[in-house]
Design a protein around this motif. Structure first.
Motif, PDB file in Angstrom:
ATOM      1  N   PRO A  37       0.827  -1.203   0.000  1.00 21.82           N
ATOM      2  CA  PRO A  37       0.000   0.000   0.000  1.00 21.82           C
ATOM      3  C   PRO A  37       0.866   1.259   0.000  1.00 21.82           C
ATOM      4  CG  PRO A  37       0.212  -0.829   2.227  1.00 21.82           C
ATOM      5  CD  PRO A  37       0.994  -1.766   1.353  1.00 21.82           C
TER       6      PRO A  37
ATOM      7  N   LEU B 268       0.456   5.841   0.276  1.00 21.10           N
ATOM      8  CA  LEU B 268      -0.381   7.043   0.369  1.00 21.10           C
ATOM      9  C   LEU B 268      -0.210   7.788  -0.937  1.00 21.10           C
ATOM     10  CD1 LEU B 268       0.754   8.224   3.919  1.00 21.10           C
ATOM     11  CD2 LEU B 268      -1.342   6.953   3.361  1.00 21.10           C
TER      12      LEU B 268
ATOM     13  N   LEU C 147      -5.451   6.399   0.331  1.00 21.63           N
ATOM     14  CA  LEU C 147      -4.666   5.217   0.657  1.00 21.63           C
ATOM     15  C   LEU C 147      -4.934   4.240  -0.481  1.00 21.63           C
ATOM     16  CD1 LEU C 147      -2.965   3.389   2.494  1.00 21.63           C
ATOM     17  CD2 LEU C 147      -5.084   2.679   3.611  1.00 21.63           C
TER      18      LEU C 147
ATOM     19  N   THR D 290      -4.426   0.588  -1.955  1.00 20.10           N
ATOM     20  CA  THR D 290      -4.040  -0.753  -1.507  1.00 20.10           C
ATOM     21  C   THR D 290      -3.926  -1.726  -2.680  1.00 20.10           C
ATOM     22  OG1 THR D 290      -6.373  -1.105  -1.004  1.00 20.10           O
ATOM     23  CG2 THR D 290      -4.948  -0.554   0.846  1.00 20.10           C
TER      24      THR D 290
ATOM     25  N   SER E  90      -8.954   4.360  -0.837  1.00 20.28           N
ATOM     26  CA  SER E  90      -9.876   5.014   0.082  1.00 20.28           C
ATOM     27  C   SER E  90      -9.401   6.434   0.340  1.00 20.28           C
ATOM     28  CB  SER E  90     -10.013   4.211   1.386  1.00 20.28           C
ATOM     29  OG  SER E  90      -8.746   3.832   1.835  1.00 20.28           O
TER      30      SER E  90
ATOM     31  N   LEU F 255      -8.528   9.476   2.527  1.00 14.97           N
ATOM     32  CA  LEU F 255      -8.159   9.769   3.917  1.00 14.97           C
ATOM     33  C   LEU F 255      -8.436  11.219   4.251  1.00 14.97           C
ATOM     34  CD1 LEU F 255      -4.705   7.944   4.036  1.00 14.97           C
ATOM     35  CD2 LEU F 255      -6.923   7.062   4.793  1.00 14.97           C
TER      36      LEU F 255
ATOM     37  N   ALA G  94      -1.437  11.145   8.269  1.00 14.24           N
ATOM     38  CA  ALA G  94      -1.998   9.950   7.628  1.00 14.24           C
ATOM     39  C   ALA G  94      -1.021   8.782   7.745  1.00 14.24           C
ATOM     40  CB  ALA G  94      -2.312  10.240   6.169  1.00 14.24           C
TER      41      ALA G  94
ATOM     42  N   GLN H 276      -1.350   7.504  11.243  1.00 20.11           N
ATOM     43  CA  GLN H 276      -2.616   6.799  11.474  1.00 20.11           C
ATOM     44  C   GLN H 276      -2.666   5.438  10.794  1.00 20.11           C
ATOM     45  OE1 GLN H 276      -5.933   9.318  10.423  1.00 20.11           O
ATOM     46  NE2 GLN H 276      -5.454  10.833  11.986  1.00 20.11           N
ATOM     47  N   THR H 277      -2.074   5.349   9.586  1.00 20.70           N
ATOM     48  CA  THR H 277      -2.199   4.105   8.814  1.00 20.70           C
ATOM     49  C   THR H 277      -0.973   3.214   8.949  1.00 20.70           C
ATOM     50  OG1 THR H 277      -1.201   5.182   6.890  1.00 20.70           O
ATOM     51  CG2 THR H 277      -3.608   5.216   7.020  1.00 20.70           C
TER      52      THR H 277
ATOM     53  N   VAL I 193       1.465   3.454   7.046  1.00 23.92           N
ATOM     54  CA  VAL I 193       2.018   3.332   5.690  1.00 23.92           C
ATOM     55  C   VAL I 193       3.097   4.391   5.510  1.00 23.92           C
ATOM     56  CG1 VAL I 193       1.478   3.485   3.227  1.00 23.92           C
ATOM     57  CG2 VAL I 193      -0.119   2.353   4.789  1.00 23.92           C
TER      58      VAL I 193
END
Ligand code: KG4
Ligand code: ZN
Length: 335
Positions: free
Chosen positions: A125, A127, A140, A142, A148, A150, A259, A262-263, A265
Motif C-alpha cells: 500500500p 499514500l 490510501l 491498496t 480510500s 483519507l 496519515a 494513522q495508517t 504506511v
C-alpha cells in the motif's frame, strides 16, 4: 499489448501509447488561448481540443511506431464536460473503427497512478496525494482500483488557490508555475498566513458530519492573502508568493505525516499539477517517508497516465460498455 490513451479533460490535449515495458510515446499540447482570460474558458477549451485531438493522437501512434493499438482509452471524467466529450467520443469512434476494446478512464485515477509510470515504482500500500487545479485529495491505495479517501479539501483545491492568488496579484494564468518561480526569491516567513485545521474550518460545501479529521481548506488562506494585499501598500510579490506557498505546503505535509502515523504506511506518491511544484517536491523528501515523485510533465495533465490506467484496468478484465458516457463528476474507485 499497446494501449492508446487520450486526455482532453481541461486545457491539455494529450495522447500517449504505453505497453508493459513503459511509455512508448507521450504527446502533450498545452492550450495557450486561456492566458488572456486568466482562467480556462470551457467553450474555447472544447474547440481547441477538436482542432488538436486528431493530430496529437496520430503523432502518439507514429512516435510509438504503430498504426493500430490493441486497446483505446480516454478520460471519461471528471472534468469540463464539453472538453471531456471531445477526447471520449473521438477515442470511442477509433475503437469502433479498429474493432478494439474501449475503456473510459477516471482522470483522477490517472493522477493517482502516474507515479507507476517511472522507476522506482511504489509497492502497495502507499499514500497518494492528488493535488491539481480541481482536486486535492489524500488517498490510501491498496491495489489497482482499491483506493480510500483519507482527506480532501472541503472548499478550494490547492491548484485553484494558486491560480486565484496569482490572479489577485495581477500575475498570469496558470498561477502555479508563476508563484512557484517567484517564491524561490522570497521569504516564506515574511507573512504569517493561516494554516487551517479542521476546527478552524467554518462554512463549506461539505457538511460537518461528513468531514474527516484530516480534511483541508484553502479558501480561508486565499481570503487572508486578499486582505493582506488590500491593506498593505507596496507589498512584495516574492514574499507574498513564498509565504502563501509555505502555508499550502505546510498543510499538505501535515496531513501526509498524520496519515502516515494513522495508517502506518510509510510510502507517499504525489500526482496532479501542484505536484510539479519545486518546493513541495523538495520538502516532501524531508518528512521521513519513502517518496515517489513523477517527472513534472507527468504531474500536469498527460495521456500516458490515462493509457496506463486503461492498460491496468484492461488486464483486470474491465471493459467500458458502449452505453457508457462521459461524466463531469466521478469519484475515484466508483464504477
Ligand atoms: O493536474 P492539472 O494539470 O490539471 C487538473 O487536473 O486540474 O493541474 C493544474 C493545476 C493548476 O491549478 C496549476 O496552477 C497547478 O496545477 N500547477 C502548479 C504548478 N504547476 C501547475 N502549482 C504549483 N506549482 C507548480 N509548479
Ligand atoms: Zn489533472
Amino acid at each position: 499489448m499497446k494501449v492508446l490513451g487520450i486526455e482532453t479533460s481541461c486545457d491539455e490535449t494529450a495522447a500517449a501509447v504505453v505497453d508493459e515495458s513503459g511509455v512508448l510515446s507521450d504527446i502533450i499540447w498545452s492550450q495557450q488561448i486561456h492566458e488572456e482570460y486568466g482562467g480556462v474558458v470551457p467553450e474555447l477549451a472544447s474547440r481547441a481540443h477538436i482542432e488538436k485531438v486528431v493530430s496529437c493522437s496520430r503523432a502518439a501512434l507514429q512516435a510509438a511506431n504503430i498504426s493500430t493499438p490493441d486497446v483505446v482509452c480516454a478520460t471519461a471524467g471528471p472534468g469540463l464536460m464539453g472538453a471531456v466529450l471531445v477526447g471520449f467520443c473521438y477515442a470511442r469512434a477509433l475503437a469502433i473503427g479498429w474493432e478494439v476494446p474501449f475503456i473510459g478512464v477516471n482522470h483522477l485515477e490517472g493522477h493517482l497512478l502516474s507515479p507507476l509510470l517511472n522507476e522506482p515504482v511504489p509497492e502497495f500500500p502507499f499514500l497518494s496525494l492528488v493535488v491539481s487545479g480541481g482536486h486535492t485529495t489524500l488517498y490510501l491505495a491498496t491495489g489497482i482500483g482499491e483506493y480510500s479517501v483519507l482527506a480532501q479539501t472541503i472548499d478550494d483545491a490547492a491548484g485553484e488557490a494558486y491560480d486565484k492568488v496569482a490572479r489577485m496579484m495581477g500575475l498570469g494564468y496558470p498561477g502555479g508555475p508563476i508563484i512557484d518561480k517567484l517564491a524561490q526569491q522570497g521569504n516564506p516567513k515574511a507573512i504569517s498566513f493561516p494554516r487551517a485545521n479542521r476546527l478552524s474550518i467554518g462554512k463549506s460545501k461539505v457538511a460537518k458530519e461528513d468531514r474527516r479529521d484530516l480534511d483541508m481548506s484553502f479558501s480561508g488562506l486565499k481570503t487572508a492573502v486578499r486582505s493582506y494585499l488590500e491593506k498593505t501598500q507596496g507589498w512584495v510579490a516574492v514574499d507574498v508568493a513564498a509565504s502563501f506557498q509555505a502555508a499550502v505546503i505546510d498543510v499538505l505535509l501535515n496531513r501526509i505525516q498524520r496519515a502516515a502515523q494513522q495508517t502506518g504506511v510509510r510510502r507517499i506518491a504525489i500526482g496532479g499539477g501542484v505536484a510539479a511544484n519545486s518546493e513541495l517536491r523538495k520538502r516532501i523528501t524531508t518528512i521521513g517517508l519513502e517518496c515517489f515523485i513523477p517527472p513534472r510533465s507527468r504531474c500536469t495533465d498527460n495521456g500516458s497516465m490515462i493509457a496506463l490506467v486503461g492498460r491496468l484496468r484492461y488486464e483486470q478484465g474491465f471493459r467500458s460498455s458502449w452505453k457508457d458516457t462521459a461524466r463531469s463528476r466521478w469519484k475515484v474507485g466508483q464504477e
